[in-house]
Write an enzyme that holds these catalytic residues in place. Sequence first.
Site, PDB file in Angstrom:
ATOM      1  N   SER A 128      -2.191   6.187   2.068  1.00  0.00           N
ATOM      2  CA  SER A 128      -3.404   5.669   2.709  1.00  0.00           C
ATOM      3  C   SER A 128      -3.068   4.671   3.801  1.00  0.00           C
ATOM      4  CB  SER A 128      -4.273   4.972   1.642  1.00  0.00           C
ATOM      5  OG  SER A 128      -5.318   4.251   2.240  1.00  0.00           O
ATOM      6  N   TYR A 153      -5.068  -1.349  -5.762  1.00  0.00           N
ATOM      7  CA  TYR A 153      -5.070   0.070  -5.384  1.00  0.00           C
ATOM      8  C   TYR A 153      -4.123   0.278  -4.202  1.00  0.00           C
ATOM      9  CZ  TYR A 153      -6.226   4.043  -2.554  1.00  0.00           C
ATOM     10  OH  TYR A 153      -6.110   5.166  -1.775  1.00  0.00           O
ATOM     11  N   LYS A 157      -0.217   2.323  -3.639  1.00  0.00           N
ATOM     12  CA  LYS A 157       0.184   3.274  -2.597  1.00  0.00           C
ATOM     13  C   LYS A 157       1.484   2.812  -1.951  1.00  0.00           C
ATOM     14  CE  LYS A 157      -3.075   6.276  -2.973  1.00  0.00           C
ATOM     15  NZ  LYS A 157      -2.758   7.588  -3.584  1.00  0.00           N
TER      16      LYS A 157
END
Length: 344
Positions: A128, A153, A157
């Site tokens: 992302s 989150y 990644k």
Amino acid sequence: MMKKKIIVTGGTGYIGSHTTVELIEDGFEVVIIDNLYNSEAEVADRIFQITGIRPLLAVFDLCDREKLQSFLQSQGNIDGIIHFAAYKAVGESVNKPLEYYRNNLLSLINLLEAMKTCGIPNLVFSSSCTVYGQPAKLPVAEDAPVQPAMSPYGNTKQIGEEIIRDTAAATEKIKAIALRYFNPIGAHPSALIGELPRGVPENLVPYITQTAYGLRKELKVFGNDYNTPDGSCIRDYLHVVDLAKAHVTAVKRLVENKNKSDYEVFNLGTGMGVSVLEAIKSFERVTGINLNYQITGRRAGDIEKIWADPSLANRELGWRTVSTLDESMKTAWEWEKYIRKDKK
Ligand code: WQD
């Protein structure tokens, strides 16, 4: 000739299901592994409706190491894995960091260990643009510095990319590509698959379509006092089908050994920034609906503006977005109406 076989983890999810459709239509055999935490098994039926082929769906959790190893061993020759399965709600991750680290990192580590055990050579990883934080320079290219994550989150990644990078460097037979998505929106033109957030949507476009459908009273625009032309935040919104096609080109690059190193990273975006208010105007234009929205305060953790420099993916993957913002909004609306029609 035998079809190349690709495992798609999270393949009944939003981007996973669209990628499964594009893989099948490109001649791949697809096997989905999904624990249905944030999706439903009937997505496999709708993939069948679209493609005429029903992918095998294995329902289990990638955190179950033994189950994963034995399942992959049972599959015979596997040419690659596309790994989508992860928790992905930014706000939720702030409240439940350990769940996010355990789920997103343990599942990835199990997958990489199983790749070594089962001799699976290729991995495409769903990453992302959140790894860039608020870039100092725009548009943002792959060599922009990765900044301290704004959420657990986003950190999963970043850490996930590092785990894959180090594993590919240390393991002769494993090579990988990380795809850094900007903001995927829209749905398949058949309107049979699309984004189906659980509960109240965090993301802009599903909130817009649910408001237009009457499921939400109004859309809150989180701030119009940013240093942007109309004061609202800017993002790079790309159509999910364009994004799905990028995964097919990426996995083919690995399967055909056209990769230039054992770990590559590509930004996937349109290269154009769009503000929240411009996105709303696009939706209103294509649907003829006056959206009910209010400007409210900023949302904690939002960055002001980001859009991609997609030139590396354009050049190396031969991939670029083709759908316009209006087309994306139109498909998002058609999908919302399809998925709600039996539930009204
Ligand atoms: C977009 C813009 C909001 C909702 C996140 C993740 C990213 C990826 C996509 C997973 C922002 C504004 C939103 C609303 C609003 N997720 N907005 N009202 O935050 O850019 O990215 O989702 O991979 O990793 O970080 O996407 O859609 O939440 O927000 O005004 O009800 O819309 O402030 O400017 P975001 P988003």
